[in-house]
Design a protein around this motif. Structure first.
Motif, PDB file in Angstrom:
ATOM      1  N   CYS A 215      -5.570  -4.376   6.519  1.00 16.36           N
ATOM      2  CA  CYS A 215      -5.112  -4.239   7.929  1.00 16.36           C
ATOM      3  C   CYS A 215      -5.555  -2.763   8.305  1.00 16.36           C
ATOM      4  O   CYS A 215      -5.099  -2.323   9.413  1.00 16.36           O
TER       5      CYS A 215
ATOM      6  N   CYS B 272       1.008  -4.218   5.493  1.00 17.67           N
ATOM      7  CA  CYS B 272       0.738  -5.523   5.756  1.00 17.67           C
ATOM      8  C   CYS B 272       1.112  -6.583   4.499  1.00 17.67           C
ATOM      9  O   CYS B 272       1.152  -7.609   4.559  1.00 17.67           O
TER      10      CYS B 272
ATOM     11  N   CYS C 157      -6.218   0.326   3.693  1.00 20.02           N
ATOM     12  CA  CYS C 157      -6.046  -1.079   3.273  1.00 20.02           C
ATOM     13  C   CYS C 157      -7.222  -1.798   3.782  1.00 20.02           C
ATOM     14  O   CYS C 157      -7.704  -1.748   5.167  1.00 20.02           O
TER      15      CYS C 157
HETATM   16 ZN    ZN Z   1      -2.595  -3.485   4.806  1.00 20.75          ZN
END
Ligand code: ZN
Length: 560
Positions: free
Chosen positions: A149, A161, A146
């Protein structure tokens, strides 16, 4: 609260048809939506509770490939299994609608109207491409890191997140079915829905409704609105899903998440059609002129889709459709402190748990431990111990003490006093606070059952100790003897009505036996005598319990 004659349409997040539901699913949107819908119903307010399978998701394709079955057969077996699990749990949807021609027509009408109105734009983007498999990667077909995050994430949205990742935004993308397949980026021209075009309406919408959202989900919405809003893909170069009907995107399919709103309109229509209440037009019940109260129940990982994308899709139709009153978002329900995981077999299937534990007790424990504000964890031992000590034992003690006294027939009117009526109204009011938005809380409703149950047990024991339940000499109780019994029964009835959205089977048995369970504040001057039905008892979690040893406790089948 004044009666609201508008129909509430309660929608639970549409389950992906790539397998059955596990306890984590059931403890999230399905139970929460069910209890809310049942509360509205017992309050005399019109309600339709609905959901439908999400067959076009890429996860159907990836799971089918892993299992070596066709996606069509996976959808069929999953829809059957999901339907059975919902029914076994007592989830009060009328069923799962077929994903048929009318479903597809509803989706196509929804998107072609937006296309004709010029709401979509063509955009050329870079997409990850599995070079050996020769397929573009999105959502469940891709895994990586990601960018927000840094957690491991699939494409589309990050479970950790909650932020979206679109197109080429996921870091270190890999083909989820073959991580050794070299991934390159290739350009594709897609249709997109520019969410930024709706910023003003979104900002006004959340300003009005944010107080109805739980804090974590509201925080994510604030985070998303603080940055540039993404373009939502409308079409993707995939092979599974509904073919996109637009001349600019030949060979592409509709992005699966675009289907959710017309899917829910179709599902609402189908649900009402089962009781011959449906309008002729499939989307009629969602139109603004009908003033439906739309309430969604979904997990935190769906906040971006159900809270933003789907809202923008409704807004893109101008004022044609109602907008949701609120989204009730749950956190993850874990097993022994770790996320449920089908791939690691770290899970308990709903059907297995409900095969060994009576569903009222499952529903009570999942409500008590519902992951409303933070992650909570399921434990089979705790289910047995807590449910027995806090619910079953005091409930059955009350059932033994609070029935009609000797000489009083079931259904016979017993007088109540003003003080008893006030206490019963207070019980109803405490439950009402738990069930109404924005204070809706399954766990507080379950705690309220426990608290009132303990108090009424003590009251029943005091009443029994005073001897007021004994009949008078002629075999029939005198009027001044029956008033305290009537008060107690009135309060027990209020408890039962408040518990009814959770303890569905015991409530059904009480109703069948003549108890009138309505969540109204007005309490009557007499109450018809009734027997409080007992709850089923549970064997101990280790199988050493009270003569009904389970064949296998749910925990025994879990590999951690
Ligand atoms: Zn994330």
């Amino acid at each position: 609260m004044p009666a609201d004659p508008r129909r509430t349409i309660v929608v639970a997040a549409t389950p992906t048809s790539n397998g059955d539901l596990h306890v984590g699913h059931l403890a999230g949107p399905y139970l929460a939506g069910d209890v809310y819908a049942r509360y509205l119903s017992v309050s005399g307010r019109p309600v339709t509770y609905t959901t439908c399978t999400d067959d076009s998701q890429s996860y159907v394709l990836s799971t089918a490939r892993r299992r070596g079955v066709t996606p069509e057969s996976l959808c069929a077996t999953s829809a059957t299994a999901i339907g059975k699990s919902l029914e076994a749990m007592g989830i009060s949807v009328v069923g799962l609608p077929p994903i048929d021609g009318r479903y597809r027509d509803t989706v196509l009408e929804f998107v072609t109207a937006l296309h004709a109105a010029g709401r979509f734009r063509l955009r050329t983007v870079r997409l990850p491409f599995a070079t050996r498999a020769g397929i573009f990667l999105y959502d469940g077909l891709v895994s990586g890191t990601c960018p927000i995050c840094l957690a491991g994430s699939s494409g589309g949205v990050c479970e950790a997140c909650g932020h979206p990742n679109n197109f080429d935004e996921l870091l270190d993308p890999r083909y989820s079915l073959d991580p050794t397949d070299p991934v390159a980026y290739r350009e594709q021209t897609l249709l997109v829905l520019p969410m930024e075009d709706y910023r003003d309406r979104l900002t006004a919408y959340y300003k009005e409704r944010e107080r109805l959202w739980r804090p974590h989900a509201a925080q994510l919405i604030r985070e998303l609105l603080a940055g540039p809003l993404p373009d939502v893909p409308v079409t993707v170069p995939g092979t599974w899903g509904i073919p996109a009907p637009f001349p600019q995107t030949p060979g592409q399919v509709l992005y699966p998440w675009i289907e959710a709103m017309p899917a829910c309109m179709y599902s609402t229509w189908w649900s009402l059609a089962q009781s011959r209440e449906a309008a002729a037009a499939t989307d009629a019940h969602w139109r603004a002129g009908e003033e439906p109260r739309l309430v969604y129940f979904h997990g935190f990982d769906n906040v971006y889709h159900w809270g933003l994308v789907d809202l923008v899709l409704l807004m893109a139709h101008g004022d044609r459709y109602a907008l949701p009153v609120s989204n009730v978002c749950n956190e993850f329900y874990e097993l022994a402190g770790e996320k449920f995981s089908t791939s690691r077999n770290h899970l308990i299937w709903g059907r297995d748990l409900l095969g060994t534990v009576p569903r009222d007790l499952v529903r009570f424990y999942l409500a008590l431990t519902a992951p409303e504000f933070q992650r909570t964890s399921f434990s089979s031992a705790a289910l047995h111990g807590v449910t027995t000590a806090l619910l079953v034992e005091p409930w059955n003690r009350l059932a033994a003490l609070a029935g009609p006294p000797p000489g009083v027939e079931a259904g016979q009117a017993l007088p109540t006093t003003q003080a008893g009526r006030r206490r019963a109204a207070t019980i109803v009011e405490r439950f009402r606070v738990c069930y109404e938005l924005p204070t809706y809380s399954l766990s507080r409703a379950a705690e309220t059952i426990v608290g009132q149950l303990g108090r009424l047990c003590e009251a029943a024991e005091r009443l029994a100790a005073t001897g007021q339940r004994r009949p008078a000499r002629d075999g029939r109780p005198a009027r001044d003897v029956t008033a305290p019994v009537g008060d107690l029964l009135l309060e027990v009835r209020a408890l039962l009505a408040g518990a009814a959205p959770i303890l569905v089977d015991v409530a059904d048995r009480a109703t069948s036996a003549g108890a009138e369970l309505r969540m109204t504040g007005e309490q009557p001057s007499t109450v018809a005598a009734f027997e409080l039905p007992e709850l089923p008892t549970l064997p101990a979690a280790d199988g050493s319990g009270n003569g009904r040893a389970p064949a296998a406790t749910p925990a025994a089948s879990v590999h951690i």
